[in-house]
Design a protein around this motif. Structure first.
Motif, short mmCIF file in Angstrom:
data_model
loop_
_atom_site.label_atom_id
_atom_site.label_comp_id
_atom_site.label_asym_id
_atom_site.label_seq_id
_atom_site.Cartn_x
_atom_site.Cartn_y
_atom_site.Cartn_z
N UNK A 65 0.85 -1.19 0.00
CA UNK A 65 0.00 0.00 0.00
C UNK A 65 0.88 1.24 0.00
N UNK A 66 0.53 2.20 -0.84
CA UNK A 66 1.20 3.50 -0.86
C UNK A 66 0.16 4.51 -0.37
N UNK A 67 0.54 5.27 0.66
CA UNK A 67 -0.40 6.18 1.30
C UNK A 67 0.20 7.57 1.46
N UNK A 68 -0.69 8.53 1.64
CA UNK A 68 -0.30 9.91 1.94
C UNK A 68 -0.99 10.29 3.23
N UNK A 69 -0.23 10.88 4.14
CA UNK A 69 -0.79 11.26 5.43
C UNK A 69 -0.60 12.73 5.73
N UNK A 70 -1.57 13.29 6.44
CA UNK A 70 -1.53 14.68 6.87
C UNK A 70 -1.82 14.73 8.37
N UNK A 71 -1.15 15.63 9.07
CA UNK A 71 -1.44 15.90 10.47
C UNK A 71 -1.97 17.33 10.55
N UNK A 72 -3.11 17.49 11.18
CA UNK A 72 -3.76 18.80 11.31
C UNK A 72 -3.84 19.22 12.77
N UNK A 73 -3.66 20.49 13.01
CA UNK A 73 -4.03 21.12 14.28
C UNK A 73 -5.03 22.19 13.89
N UNK A 74 -6.28 21.95 14.25
CA UNK A 74 -7.35 22.82 13.77
C UNK A 74 -7.48 22.64 12.27
N UNK A 75 -7.45 23.72 11.53
CA UNK A 75 -7.56 23.68 10.07
C UNK A 75 -6.19 23.70 9.38
N UNK A 76 -5.12 23.83 10.15
CA UNK A 76 -3.77 23.96 9.57
C UNK A 76 -3.09 22.60 9.47
N UNK A 77 -2.44 22.36 8.32
CA UNK A 77 -1.61 21.17 8.14
C UNK A 77 -0.28 21.45 8.84
N UNK A 78 0.07 20.61 9.81
CA UNK A 78 1.32 20.80 10.54
C UNK A 78 2.42 19.86 10.04
N UNK A 79 2.02 18.74 9.39
CA UNK A 79 3.01 17.80 8.84
C UNK A 79 2.33 16.96 7.77
N UNK A 80 3.13 16.47 6.84
CA UNK A 80 2.62 15.57 5.81
C UNK A 80 3.74 14.64 5.36
N UNK A 81 3.36 13.47 4.85
CA UNK A 81 4.36 12.55 4.31
C UNK A 81 3.67 11.50 3.44
N UNK A 82 4.49 10.84 2.63
CA UNK A 82 4.05 9.70 1.83
C UNK A 82 4.79 8.49 2.36
N UNK A 83 4.12 7.35 2.41
CA UNK A 83 4.78 6.16 2.91
C UNK A 83 4.21 4.90 2.26
N UNK A 84 5.03 3.84 2.31
CA UNK A 84 4.67 2.56 1.73
C UNK A 84 4.71 1.50 2.84
#
Length: 91
Positions: A65-84
């Motif tokens: 599986x190849x996925x994309x992840x986002x971390x939010x605090x409120x409406x703001x993206x604080x981190x993102x990454x792609x992983x397998x």
């Protein structure tokens, strides 16, 4: 919150997403193979509530599986990454 823990939490959320696609998920293990394009956009400080959003970038094929992840605090993206990740049936 250290960035490595944000990435780990996204990976754990991705593991739940992947295991949700198989019957009897307790019989499988998830192994992460690659993490790419990690970006930290803003600091996460005590008192913040972090919400994770993870989605498949491609269909699950041959247990990969190849996925994309986002971390939010409120409406703001604080981190993102792609992983397998790969899921393997336990013996």
């Amino acid at each position: 919150m250290p960035g490595v823990l944000l990435v780990e939490a996204m990976a754990q959320t991705g593991g739940l997403l992947v295991l949700g696609t198989v019957d009897e998920p307790e019989r499988y293990s998830t192994y992460f193979m690659k993490i790419d394009n990690v970006k930290f956009r803003q600091k996460v400080v005590p008192g913040d509530t972090v919400i994770f959003h993870v989605a498949f970038m491609t269909e699950l094929r041959r247990g990969m599986a190849v996925m994309k992840g986002y971390a939010f605090v409120g409406e703001k993206v604080v981190a993102e990454c792609e992983f397998m990740a790969q899921i393997i049936k336990n013996k």
